[in-house]
Design a protein around this motif. Structure first.
Motif, short mmCIF file in Angstrom:
data_model
loop_
_atom_site.label_atom_id
_atom_site.label_comp_id
_atom_site.label_asym_id
_atom_site.label_seq_id
_atom_site.Cartn_x
_atom_site.Cartn_y
_atom_site.Cartn_z
N UNK A 18 0.83 -1.22 0.00
CA UNK A 18 0.00 0.00 0.00
C UNK A 18 0.85 1.26 0.00
N UNK A 19 1.88 1.30 0.85
CA UNK A 19 2.71 2.51 0.92
C UNK A 19 3.51 2.72 -0.36
N UNK A 20 4.03 1.66 -0.95
CA UNK A 20 4.78 1.83 -2.20
C UNK A 20 3.85 2.16 -3.37
N UNK A 21 2.66 1.56 -3.40
CA UNK A 21 1.70 1.91 -4.45
C UNK A 21 1.31 3.38 -4.37
N UNK A 22 1.12 3.88 -3.16
CA UNK A 22 0.80 5.30 -2.99
C UNK A 22 1.95 6.18 -3.47
N UNK A 23 3.19 5.77 -3.20
CA UNK A 23 4.34 6.56 -3.65
C UNK A 23 4.39 6.61 -5.17
N UNK A 24 4.09 5.49 -5.81
CA UNK A 24 4.10 5.45 -7.28
C UNK A 24 2.94 6.26 -7.84
N UNK A 25 1.77 6.10 -7.27
CA UNK A 25 0.58 6.75 -7.83
C UNK A 25 0.48 8.23 -7.48
N UNK A 70 -15.96 -0.13 2.30
CA UNK A 70 -16.84 0.01 1.15
C UNK A 70 -17.16 1.46 0.80
N UNK A 71 -16.52 2.42 1.48
CA UNK A 71 -16.87 3.82 1.31
C UNK A 71 -16.61 4.33 -0.10
N UNK A 72 -15.51 3.94 -0.73
CA UNK A 72 -15.16 4.43 -2.05
C UNK A 72 -14.51 3.32 -2.85
N UNK A 73 -14.45 3.53 -4.16
CA UNK A 73 -13.78 2.56 -5.03
C UNK A 73 -12.28 2.56 -4.82
N UNK A 74 -11.69 3.75 -4.54
CA UNK A 74 -10.26 3.87 -4.30
C UNK A 74 -10.06 4.60 -2.98
N UNK A 75 -8.80 4.73 -2.57
CA UNK A 75 -8.51 5.49 -1.37
C UNK A 75 -8.60 4.71 -0.08
N UNK A 76 -8.57 3.40 -0.17
CA UNK A 76 -8.68 2.59 1.05
C UNK A 76 -7.34 2.12 1.56
N UNK A 77 -6.26 2.43 0.85
CA UNK A 77 -4.94 1.94 1.23
C UNK A 77 -4.51 2.38 2.61
N UNK A 78 -4.64 3.68 2.91
CA UNK A 78 -4.23 4.15 4.22
C UNK A 78 -5.19 3.70 5.32
N UNK A 79 -6.43 3.45 4.96
CA UNK A 79 -7.36 2.86 5.93
C UNK A 79 -6.87 1.47 6.32
N UNK A 80 -6.46 0.70 5.33
CA UNK A 80 -5.92 -0.63 5.59
C UNK A 80 -4.65 -0.54 6.44
N UNK A 81 -3.75 0.37 6.08
CA UNK A 81 -2.52 0.56 6.85
C UNK A 81 -2.85 0.95 8.29
N UNK A 82 -3.81 1.84 8.46
CA UNK A 82 -4.16 2.29 9.82
C UNK A 82 -4.74 1.16 10.67
#
Length: 117
Positions: A18-25, A70-82
């Motif tokens: 998740x953290x590396x994908x966020x850095x790339x994106x 289920x809140x959004x299609x994207x943007x759940x990466x940091x929720x998962x990390x948290x």
């Protein structure tokens, strides 16, 4: 004790992904790369993951307490990390433009790393 095929291994793989994908994106600047650092803290019970990119104007948004997977299609990466990490945050990159996003994972509840890991 084998670390592979364990909850800590799988959790750390997800945090790193998740953290590396966020850095790339979100942190990519043409011609520049990001840095990944994974290390065990001296207490032997915590692994710290740090991802540094060179984009300073795109800062991570902290997941709100009411966010659900289920809140959004994207943007759940940091929720998962948290949810997986004992704690996480970010800070400005001290020696240039950008930021470092980090997460600490508590191995203590699962296992202890062997000496010299």
């Amino acid at each position: 004790m084998a670390i592979y095929d364990s909850h800590p291994h799988d959790d750390l793989v997800l945090i790193i992904a998740e953290l590396t994908a966020n850095a790339v994106r979100h942190g990519h600047v043409a011609g520049r790369a990001f840095r990944l650092r994974v290390h065990a803290i001296a207490d032997g019970g915590t692994v710290r993951v740090e991802v540094t990119d060179t984009r300073a104007e795109r800062l991570p948004r902290r997941p709100a307490a009411h966010d659900t997977p289920d809140a959004e299609e994207t943007g759940r990466g940091l929720l998962l990390v948290s949810r997986l990490a004992a704690r996480w945050d970010w800070h400005p990159r001290p020696n240039g433009p950008g930021k470092t996003v980090w997460a600490e994972y508590a191995l203590a509840k699962w296992l202890r790393l062997p000496d010299g890991f």
